[in-house]
Design a protein around this motif. Sequence first.
Motif, PDB file in Angstrom:
ATOM      1  N   TYR A  33       0.904  -1.049  -0.226  1.00 18.03           N
ATOM      2  CA  TYR A  33       0.123   0.261  -0.003  1.00 18.03           C
ATOM      3  C   TYR A  33       0.899   1.233   0.046  1.00 18.03           C
ATOM      4  O   TYR A  33       1.797   1.340   0.624  1.00 18.03           O
ATOM      5  CB  TYR A  33      -1.073   0.067   1.246  1.00 18.03           C
ATOM      6  CG  TYR A  33      -1.675  -1.253   1.581  1.00 18.03           C
ATOM      7  CD1 TYR A  33      -1.094  -2.314   2.072  1.00 18.03           C
ATOM      8  CD2 TYR A  33      -3.260  -1.159   1.056  1.00 18.03           C
ATOM      9  CE1 TYR A  33      -2.088  -3.797   2.239  1.00 18.03           C
ATOM     10  CE2 TYR A  33      -3.798  -2.289   1.344  1.00 18.03           C
ATOM     11  CZ  TYR A  33      -3.457  -3.674   1.904  1.00 18.03           C
ATOM     12  OH  TYR A  33      -4.056  -4.678   1.889  1.00 18.03           O
ATOM     13  N   TRP A  34       0.446   2.252  -0.723  1.00 13.61           N
ATOM     14  CA  TRP A  34       1.082   3.650  -0.529  1.00 13.61           C
ATOM     15  C   TRP A  34      -0.011   4.426   0.030  1.00 13.61           C
ATOM     16  O   TRP A  34      -1.169   4.433  -0.325  1.00 13.61           O
ATOM     17  CB  TRP A  34       1.495   4.067  -2.084  1.00 13.61           C
ATOM     18  CG  TRP A  34       2.472   3.599  -2.240  1.00 13.61           C
ATOM     19  CD1 TRP A  34       2.674   2.261  -3.404  1.00 13.61           C
ATOM     20  CD2 TRP A  34       3.960   3.946  -2.530  1.00 13.61           C
ATOM     21  NE1 TRP A  34       3.919   2.196  -3.709  1.00 13.61           N
ATOM     22  CE2 TRP A  34       4.862   3.104  -3.067  1.00 13.61           C
ATOM     23  CE3 TRP A  34       4.459   4.871  -1.474  1.00 13.61           C
ATOM     24  CZ2 TRP A  34       6.175   3.181  -2.890  1.00 13.61           C
ATOM     25  CZ3 TRP A  34       6.008   5.028  -1.464  1.00 13.61           C
ATOM     26  CH2 TRP A  34       6.746   4.386  -2.176  1.00 13.61           C
ATOM     27  N   SER A  45      -4.953   6.931   1.913  1.00 12.30           N
ATOM     28  CA  SER A  45      -4.632   5.586   0.925  1.00 12.30           C
ATOM     29  C   SER A  45      -4.656   6.251  -0.343  1.00 12.30           C
ATOM     30  O   SER A  45      -5.494   7.092  -0.918  1.00 12.30           O
ATOM     31  CB  SER A  45      -5.913   4.695   1.258  1.00 12.30           C
ATOM     32  OG  SER A  45      -5.481   3.547   0.129  1.00 12.30           O
ATOM     33  N   PHE A  47      -2.792   4.124  -2.924  1.00 11.90           N
ATOM     34  CA  PHE A  47      -2.762   2.905  -3.916  1.00 11.90           C
ATOM     35  C   PHE A  47      -2.625   1.346  -3.128  1.00 11.90           C
ATOM     36  O   PHE A  47      -2.066   1.568  -1.966  1.00 11.90           O
ATOM     37  CB  PHE A  47      -1.584   2.826  -4.825  1.00 11.90           C
ATOM     38  CG  PHE A  47      -1.442   4.032  -5.890  1.00 11.90           C
ATOM     39  CD1 PHE A  47      -0.486   4.965  -5.468  1.00 11.90           C
ATOM     40  CD2 PHE A  47      -2.490   4.354  -7.020  1.00 11.90           C
ATOM     41  CE1 PHE A  47      -0.477   6.191  -6.637  1.00 11.90           C
ATOM     42  CE2 PHE A  47      -2.251   5.292  -7.780  1.00 11.90           C
ATOM     43  CZ  PHE A  47      -1.158   6.337  -7.347  1.00 11.90           C
ATOM     44  N   LEU A  49      -1.486  -2.512  -4.211  1.00 10.82           N
ATOM     45  CA  LEU A  49      -1.168  -3.304  -5.265  1.00 10.82           C
ATOM     46  C   LEU A  49      -0.907  -4.526  -4.521  1.00 10.82           C
ATOM     47  O   LEU A  49      -0.383  -4.870  -3.685  1.00 10.82           O
ATOM     48  CB  LEU A  49       0.575  -2.828  -5.527  1.00 10.82           C
ATOM     49  CG  LEU A  49       0.461  -1.351  -6.124  1.00 10.82           C
ATOM     50  CD1 LEU A  49       2.020  -0.757  -6.012  1.00 10.82           C
ATOM     51  CD2 LEU A  49       0.053  -1.158  -7.238  1.00 10.82           C
ATOM     52  N   LYS A  56      -0.701   1.090 -10.666  1.00  9.71           N
ATOM     53  CA  LYS A  56      -1.817   1.811 -10.581  1.00  9.71           C
ATOM     54  C   LYS A  56      -1.337   3.398 -11.063  1.00  9.71           C
ATOM     55  O   LYS A  56      -0.183   3.810 -10.491  1.00  9.71           O
ATOM     56  CB  LYS A  56      -2.378   1.729  -9.060  1.00  9.71           C
ATOM     57  CG  LYS A  56      -2.918   0.222  -8.974  1.00  9.71           C
ATOM     58  CD  LYS A  56      -4.132   0.266  -9.327  1.00  9.71           C
ATOM     59  CE  LYS A  56      -4.778  -1.190  -8.813  1.00  9.71           C
ATOM     60  NZ  LYS A  56      -5.120  -1.159  -7.332  1.00  9.71           N
ATOM     61  N   GLN A  57      -2.296   4.076 -11.346  1.00  8.10           N
ATOM     62  CA  GLN A  57      -1.964   5.649 -11.572  1.00  8.10           C
ATOM     63  C   GLN A  57      -3.063   6.474 -11.241  1.00  8.10           C
ATOM     64  O   GLN A  57      -4.373   6.116 -11.660  1.00  8.10           O
ATOM     65  CB  GLN A  57      -1.887   5.676 -13.201  1.00  8.10           C
ATOM     66  CG  GLN A  57      -1.106   7.298 -13.470  1.00  8.10           C
ATOM     67  CD  GLN A  57      -0.610   7.400 -14.643  1.00  8.10           C
ATOM     68  OE1 GLN A  57      -0.383   6.374 -15.553  1.00  8.10           O
ATOM     69  NE2 GLN A  57      -0.164   8.708 -15.008  1.00  8.10           N
ATOM     70  N   GLU A  58      -2.787   7.498 -10.594  1.00  3.89           N
ATOM     71  CA  GLU A  58      -3.890   8.465 -10.280  1.00  3.89           C
ATOM     72  C   GLU A  58      -3.348  10.008 -10.471  1.00  3.89           C
ATOM     73  O   GLU A  58      -2.293  10.198  -9.610  1.00  3.89           O
ATOM     74  CB  GLU A  58      -4.315   8.349  -8.764  1.00  3.89           C
ATOM     75  CG  GLU A  58      -5.243   9.162  -8.372  1.00  3.89           C
ATOM     76  CD  GLU A  58      -6.760   8.802  -8.819  1.00  3.89           C
ATOM     77  OE1 GLU A  58      -7.042   7.655  -9.018  1.00  3.89           O
ATOM     78  OE2 GLU A  58      -7.615   9.843  -9.114  1.00  3.89           O
ATOM     79  N   ALA A  63       2.141   4.084  -9.265  1.00  2.00           N
ATOM     80  CA  ALA A  63       2.798   2.987  -8.505  1.00  2.00           C
ATOM     81  C   ALA A  63       2.606   1.780  -9.057  1.00  2.00           C
ATOM     82  O   ALA A  63       1.851   1.356  -9.845  1.00  2.00           O
ATOM     83  CB  ALA A  63       1.966   2.882  -7.036  1.00  2.00           C
ATOM     84  N   LEU A  74       7.148   4.553  -6.516  1.00  2.00           N
ATOM     85  CA  LEU A  74       6.046   5.601  -6.652  1.00  2.00           C
ATOM     86  C   LEU A  74       6.673   6.652  -7.585  1.00  2.00           C
ATOM     87  O   LEU A  74       7.458   7.486  -6.960  1.00  2.00           O
ATOM     88  CB  LEU A  74       5.728   6.039  -5.299  1.00  2.00           C
ATOM     89  CG  LEU A  74       4.443   7.361  -5.455  1.00  2.00           C
ATOM     90  CD1 LEU A  74       3.366   6.787  -5.844  1.00  2.00           C
ATOM     91  CD2 LEU A  74       4.366   7.884  -3.894  1.00  2.00           C
TER      92      LEU A  74
END
Lengths: 110, 113
Positions: A33-34, A45, A47, A49, A56-58, A63, A74
């Motif tokens: 988790y990031w 929170s 991401f 994984l 994952k991208q936001e 990440a 990251l």
Amino acid sequence: ELKVEQNPLFLSMQEGKNYTIYCNYSTTSDRLYWYRQDPGKSLESLFVLLSNGAVKQEGRLMASLDTKARLSTLHITAAVHDLSATYFCAVTGTGNMLTFGGGTRLMVKP
Amino acid sequence: EPEVTQTPSHQVTQMGQEVILRCVPISNHLYFYWYRQILGQKVEFLVSFYNNEISEKSEIFDDQFSVERPDGSNFTLKIRSTKLEDSAMYFCASSSNTYQPQHFGDGTRLSIL
């Protein structure tokens, strides 16, 4: 004992630049988790994984997870001031407890 | 968006006194946790709670600590006889299952004098 290490611990960067934060962990885990923490605030929170090769991208953050290397990254693209915060990765071991890295304090300068 | 709420936001207590930190997890979550963060340091796990019992605890969570879910909404952390080194930010978290992220409250800053 599961150990999680992040680097760098402190990162000062100019707006518009790219950079990567690294998170290494010592034993097998299936969840990483990031989180983001603003000064004096809670952990948000970012991401989750769950598998090797997960990406994952936001927005400007992306990440990724390499379970074989026990490494997550990251990546920050074209940083903006609003991204200034401390970023933590956290890994689960055999149970649900999160083991956190030491955090990367990111400061983005205009 | 549902959130984890913690009270009080700041607690100042004399060394040796008992303190109770309160948390209301997100209503449909089944897993509950306490963590602490000493100023400037990393976040450390204390305890996890599921199905009305402790499922994991760390070395920090010694006999001075206890947790309780006294009703259907609250989740409490009690420190029986506080020490100076208990001064920290204490975070409550909850999750719906073991793969979803743990959602953290805003924390209680505990200051032991």
